[in-house]
Design an enzyme around this catalytic site. Structure first.
Site, mmCIF file in Angstrom:
data_model
loop_
_atom_site.group_PDB
_atom_site.id
_atom_site.type_symbol
_atom_site.label_atom_id
_atom_site.label_comp_id
_atom_site.label_asym_id
_atom_site.label_seq_id
_atom_site.Cartn_x
_atom_site.Cartn_y
_atom_site.Cartn_z
ATOM 1 N N ARG A 74 -3.468 10.694 0.648
ATOM 2 C CA ARG A 74 -3.616 11.474 2.121
ATOM 3 C C ARG A 74 -4.068 12.544 1.174
ATOM 4 O O ARG A 74 -3.255 13.885 0.618
ATOM 5 C CB ARG A 74 -3.075 11.858 3.162
ATOM 6 C CG ARG A 74 -3.206 11.126 3.796
ATOM 7 C CD ARG A 74 -1.860 11.184 4.872
ATOM 8 N NE ARG A 74 -0.987 9.724 5.441
ATOM 9 C CZ ARG A 74 -0.391 10.608 6.868
ATOM 10 N NH1 ARG A 74 -0.083 11.404 7.252
ATOM 11 N NH2 ARG A 74 0.302 9.646 7.124
ATOM 12 N N ARG A 103 0.524 -1.064 -0.276
ATOM 13 C CA ARG A 103 0.086 -0.213 -0.077
ATOM 14 C C ARG A 103 1.165 1.221 0.345
ATOM 15 O O ARG A 103 2.168 1.155 0.933
ATOM 16 C CB ARG A 103 -1.011 0.324 1.152
ATOM 17 C CG ARG A 103 -0.520 0.689 2.368
ATOM 18 C CD ARG A 103 -1.099 0.144 3.772
ATOM 19 N NE ARG A 103 -0.265 0.592 5.583
ATOM 20 C CZ ARG A 103 -0.456 1.310 5.791
ATOM 21 N NH1 ARG A 103 -0.656 2.142 4.678
ATOM 22 N NH2 ARG A 103 0.897 1.899 6.750
ATOM 23 N N TYR A 118 11.673 -7.194 9.037
ATOM 24 C CA TYR A 118 11.300 -5.755 9.624
ATOM 25 C C TYR A 118 10.804 -5.311 10.720
ATOM 26 O O TYR A 118 9.422 -5.946 11.022
ATOM 27 C CB TYR A 118 11.704 -5.285 8.102
ATOM 28 C CG TYR A 118 12.068 -3.648 9.581
ATOM 29 C CD1 TYR A 118 12.746 -2.907 8.757
ATOM 30 C CD2 TYR A 118 11.164 -2.527 8.937
ATOM 31 C CE1 TYR A 118 13.567 -1.693 9.614
ATOM 32 C CE2 TYR A 118 10.680 -1.498 8.932
ATOM 33 C CZ TYR A 118 12.304 -0.755 9.500
ATOM 34 O OH TYR A 118 12.541 0.700 9.506
ATOM 35 N N ASP A 127 9.881 -2.068 13.069
ATOM 36 C CA ASP A 127 9.979 -1.169 14.005
ATOM 37 C C ASP A 127 9.952 -0.838 15.225
ATOM 38 O O ASP A 127 9.795 -1.717 16.029
ATOM 39 C CB ASP A 127 8.524 0.116 13.664
ATOM 40 C CG ASP A 127 8.083 0.631 12.764
ATOM 41 O OD1 ASP A 127 9.251 1.228 11.479
ATOM 42 O OD2 ASP A 127 7.323 0.498 11.706
ATOM 43 N N ARG A 183 20.254 -6.450 2.705
ATOM 44 C CA ARG A 183 20.133 -5.650 2.416
ATOM 45 C C ARG A 183 20.820 -4.701 2.840
ATOM 46 O O ARG A 183 20.539 -4.257 4.300
ATOM 47 C CB ARG A 183 19.393 -4.241 1.444
ATOM 48 C CG ARG A 183 18.277 -4.857 -0.037
ATOM 49 C CD ARG A 183 19.258 -4.933 -1.269
ATOM 50 N NE ARG A 183 19.599 -3.092 -1.471
ATOM 51 C CZ ARG A 183 20.395 -2.824 -2.342
ATOM 52 N NH1 ARG A 183 21.105 -3.426 -2.442
ATOM 53 N NH2 ARG A 183 20.772 -1.761 -2.325
ATOM 54 N N GLU A 207 22.710 8.537 3.350
ATOM 55 C CA GLU A 207 22.604 6.720 3.079
ATOM 56 C C GLU A 207 22.682 6.280 2.490
ATOM 57 O O GLU A 207 21.967 6.677 1.115
ATOM 58 C CB GLU A 207 21.390 7.192 3.889
ATOM 59 C CG GLU A 207 20.833 5.101 4.068
ATOM 60 C CD GLU A 207 19.729 5.374 4.799
ATOM 61 O OE1 GLU A 207 18.970 5.151 4.933
ATOM 62 O OE2 GLU A 207 19.590 6.604 5.736
ATOM 63 N N ARG A 218 19.132 9.328 1.004
ATOM 64 C CA ARG A 218 18.607 10.644 1.972
ATOM 65 C C ARG A 218 19.852 10.934 2.247
ATOM 66 O O ARG A 218 20.396 10.561 2.903
ATOM 67 C CB ARG A 218 17.268 10.530 2.672
ATOM 68 C CG ARG A 218 17.989 8.607 3.796
ATOM 69 C CD ARG A 218 15.897 8.018 4.375
ATOM 70 N NE ARG A 218 16.637 7.612 5.226
ATOM 71 C CZ ARG A 218 16.418 6.763 6.801
ATOM 72 N NH1 ARG A 218 14.614 7.917 6.310
ATOM 73 N NH2 ARG A 218 16.557 6.283 7.302
#
Length: 385
Positions: free
Chosen positions: A188, A184, A371, A373, A267, A323, A298
């Protein structure tokens, strides 16, 4: 003899140490790096204050930007009980060629791309481009990441803000990446640059090192200590096991089993940290570079995580990190799992072995090949029986 040996002093290992220590268990935490904290570790950099009053410390996110965010009040209250968090709000920018765009994709983004000003205009353009992408598929499902992204956001947003960034991040063309990587994409139709929908977000005041130190309080720690380094008479892992009744392992699960089925893919990232003689380099903590001709993905200006408004001008210098994504190989830090069919099947074989262990707890992004958070890790450990 400790109750638990915890291999890895990252967030998961540190949370487990806190949890077990509070249950009266003795813990030894080891990490092969020269510091605790794993990828949330910050390097404190002293910079002079502009009016000659001395120096102040900027906490450089050594392994990339980490912003804590959650809607779980219990989790938020817990981390704030260890160290108070500030009010940092993640509002990254994207730079394509010489233009800046707001992220996530919102009305500010659409106004910049299409020169429109109302949600109705933006919705019409997005839906029209989505319809074009659907017609090109001619009834079939998206077969690669490019087709998936076009179905979600249309051609313009994909070309400007997704294609180049994604190909740099993964080191592969979008047409060669599986569609499930982008399940997804948030679109917004409001003028809101807050990247997260969570109720709470921020950065520890004084940096993440204070959070990790608070979690590890009361536990023995050893850094520069490799669980797998060769021992005198047998593998070091076997030597370490004699010092504790149980093991919490947060490293690579394939390495734990001596790669018996083969190596999992990752990665990796490389960072270049630069000191600039300017008070305000880019006006924002994070700027993504989405064009393919810029080799890094970034730039991170660390003072914006901790200093807000004109306070940034109190310090005439700033630290900026670039990065660079790269393929992982031995000797590099594995950051992101490559969740393609091969690696998914390979991890399942290792997990079947792990599920049979009675005195080992596997947890964290490397041990679970997933991964994470930060907040879900905290929540998971807090809720463990």
């Amino acid at each position: 003899m400790y109750d638990y040996l915890i291999v890895g002093a990252g967030l998961y290992g540190s949370m487990m140490a806190y949890k077990l220590n509070n249950q009266g268990k003795s813990c030894l935490v080891i990490d092969k790096r020269g510091h605790v904290g794993g990828n949330v570790y910050c390097t404190p950099v002293s910079l002079p204050v502009g009016d000659g009053r001395g120096e102040t410390v900027i906490n450089v996110h050594e392994y990339g930007a980490h912003i804590f965010h959650t809607s779980n009040k219990e989790v938020w209250d817990f981390v704030n009980s260890i160290v108070p968090f500030n009010r940092y709000t993640n509002s990254p920018l994207a730079r394509y060629k010489d233009q800046l765009y707001n992220l996530p994709f919102n009305m500010n983004t659409f106004a910049r791309i299409w020169g429109i000003s109302t949600p109705a205009e933006a919705m019409r353009i997005v839906e029209e481009q989505r319809r074009e992408a659907k017609e090109r598929l001619n009834g079939r499902e998206p077969g690669n990441l490019e087709e998936q992204a076009l179905m979600l956001v249309g051609r313009d947003i994909y070309e400007i803000l997704i294609k180049g960034y994604t190909e740099k991040q993964w080191g592969r063309k979008c047409v060669d990446l599986p569609p499930f990587i982008i399940r997804r994409l948030p679109v917004r139709f409001v003028f809101d640059n807050n990247y997260f929908n969570d109720l709470y977000q921020g950065i520890p005041i004084g940096g993440y090192n204070l959070l990790i130190e608070g979690l590890l309080k009361g536990c023995d720690t050893m850094t520069g200590t490799d669980f797998f380094a060769p021992g005198a008479d047998k593998p070091q892992a076997e030597n370490w096991r004699q010092y504790a009744r149980k093991l919490v392992f947060t490293g690579k699960i394939d390495e734990f089993y001596a790669y018996r089925y083969g190596k999992l893919d990752y990665r990796s990232l490389r960072f270049e940290h630069e000191l600039h003689d300017t008070a305000n380099y880019q006006g924002n903590a994070v700027v993504n570079y989405t064009s393919a001709d810029v080799p890094y993905t970034r730039t991170i200006e660390h003072k914006h995580f901790e200093m807000f408004g004109d306070r940034v001008y109190d310090i005439p210098q700033t630290v900026v990190s670039k990065e660079y994504p790269q393929e992982w190989h031995e000797g590099l830090e594995p950051y992101y799992p490559v969740n393609d069919a091969r690696n998914t099947e390979l991890y399942a074989r290792y997990k079947a072995l792990a599920d049979k262990e009675t005195d080992v707890i596997f947890g964290g992004r490397l041990a679970e090949y997933k991964y994470y958070d930060m907040a879900p890790i905290v929540e998971r450990v807090l809720n463990m029986e």
